[in-house]
Design a protein around this motif. Sequence first.
Motif, PDB file in Angstrom:
ATOM      1  N   ASP A   1       0.808  -1.218   0.000  1.00 39.50           N
ATOM      2  CA  ASP A   1       0.000   0.000   0.000  1.00 39.50           C
ATOM      3  C   ASP A   1       0.844   1.273   0.000  1.00 39.50           C
ATOM      4  N   LEU A   2       2.134   1.138  -0.199  1.00 36.08           N
ATOM      5  CA  LEU A   2       3.031   2.280  -0.193  1.00 36.08           C
ATOM      6  C   LEU A   2       2.731   3.188  -1.388  1.00 36.08           C
ATOM      7  N   PRO A   3       2.473   4.481  -1.175  1.00 37.34           N
ATOM      8  CA  PRO A   3       2.227   5.389  -2.305  1.00 37.34           C
ATOM      9  C   PRO A   3       3.474   5.508  -3.189  1.00 37.34           C
ATOM     10  N   ILE A   4       3.292   5.349  -4.505  1.00 36.74           N
ATOM     11  CA  ILE A   4       4.424   5.343  -5.441  1.00 36.74           C
ATOM     12  C   ILE A   4       4.125   6.230  -6.641  1.00 36.74           C
ATOM     13  N   ILE A   5       5.070   7.112  -6.957  1.00 34.58           N
ATOM     14  CA  ILE A   5       5.013   7.907  -8.178  1.00 34.58           C
ATOM     15  C   ILE A   5       6.160   7.470  -9.076  1.00 34.58           C
TER      16      ILE A   5
ATOM     17  N   LEU B   1      -0.798  12.121  -1.556  1.00 31.99           N
ATOM     18  CA  LEU B   1      -0.922  12.043  -0.102  1.00 31.99           C
ATOM     19  C   LEU B   1      -2.377  12.184   0.333  1.00 31.99           C
ATOM     20  N   ARG B   2      -3.095  13.104  -0.297  1.00 35.38           N
ATOM     21  CA  ARG B   2      -4.509  13.274   0.061  1.00 35.38           C
ATOM     22  C   ARG B   2      -5.301  12.009  -0.218  1.00 35.38           C
ATOM     23  N   ARG B   3      -4.942  11.300  -1.283  1.00 36.81           N
ATOM     24  CA  ARG B   3      -5.676  10.078  -1.636  1.00 36.81           C
ATOM     25  C   ARG B   3      -5.255   8.888  -0.796  1.00 36.81           C
ATOM     26  N   ARG B   4      -3.950   8.718  -0.613  1.00 37.46           N
ATOM     27  CA  ARG B   4      -3.438   7.483  -0.033  1.00 37.46           C
ATOM     28  C   ARG B   4      -2.983   7.610   1.417  1.00 37.46           C
TER      29      ARG B   4
ATOM     30  N   GLY C   1       1.345  -1.061 -10.775  1.00 34.52           N
ATOM     31  CA  GLY C   1       1.121  -0.652  -9.393  1.00 34.52           C
ATOM     32  C   GLY C   1       1.502   0.755  -9.034  1.00 34.52           C
ATOM     33  N   ALA C   2       2.044   1.542  -9.964  1.00 32.73           N
ATOM     34  CA  ALA C   2       2.326   2.942  -9.653  1.00 32.73           C
ATOM     35  C   ALA C   2       1.008   3.673  -9.430  1.00 32.73           C
ATOM     36  N   ASP C   3       0.985   4.593  -8.471  1.00 31.53           N
ATOM     37  CA  ASP C   3      -0.228   5.377  -8.207  1.00 31.53           C
ATOM     38  C   ASP C   3      -0.341   6.570  -9.146  1.00 31.53           C
TER      39      ASP C   3
END
Length: 234
Positions: free
Chosen positions: A77-81, A121-124, A99-101
């Motif tokens: 669940d780690l946020p990734i760009i 950040l607001r989403r995840r 799997g990139a956000d």
Amino acid sequence: MPQVNILAIEDEEAIGRLIGFVLEQAGFQVTVVPSVEKALPLLAAELPDMVLVDWMLPGASGLQLIKQLRQNTRTRDLPIILLTARGTESDKEQGLNLGADDYVTKPFSPRELIARVNALLRRRAPQKTEQTIEAGGLTVNPSEQTASANGTPVALGPSEFKLLHFFITHPNRAYNRRQLLDLVWGDHVFVEERTVDVHISRLRRALEEGGAGNCIQTVRGLGYRFYTESGETP
């Protein structure tokens, strides 16, 4: 703003310096490394709040890292760009499917990078933002570290405030003690899971003064949740 730790994996030194400078100026704590090989020990020691990873890297690629992270329960669940010079629709689709956000195409402007990081950040990870949240009669202001229940100020210690902020940004979902330790304190913190019970009790007592003690519910056999009768979300 609550401290947000970002791990950036970028092998082009000039771009790495730019990423570090831009995000640090925006208030984030940033670590920049040039390869997946350098990043893995850092990820094993302590999870960041977000990863920015270049597609093309020496050794393992950014896509390979993303796939690996999504297959691990600790990091799935780690946020990734994903950062890359490859900007076709098929490239974007491939990165997102693995799997990139989000996907930022080089060259990018500092303003765009900051906007994408904040949006993710607001989403995840809404508990890492400074947005004031209202739900179930509670108001939580992370930038001022204050909270109130039905208009009555609530005095909270640092751990209780972090717990409340996490709960109010993740309503109507149950979390066990281990999850709360990882998500609120960080997965690098090694304390007894029963410590969560102590902080929950303190939080409830503080909220009871404003008539909101029942919003933190015990879920038998699992853990705790923040509940609003209307099912409202911030």
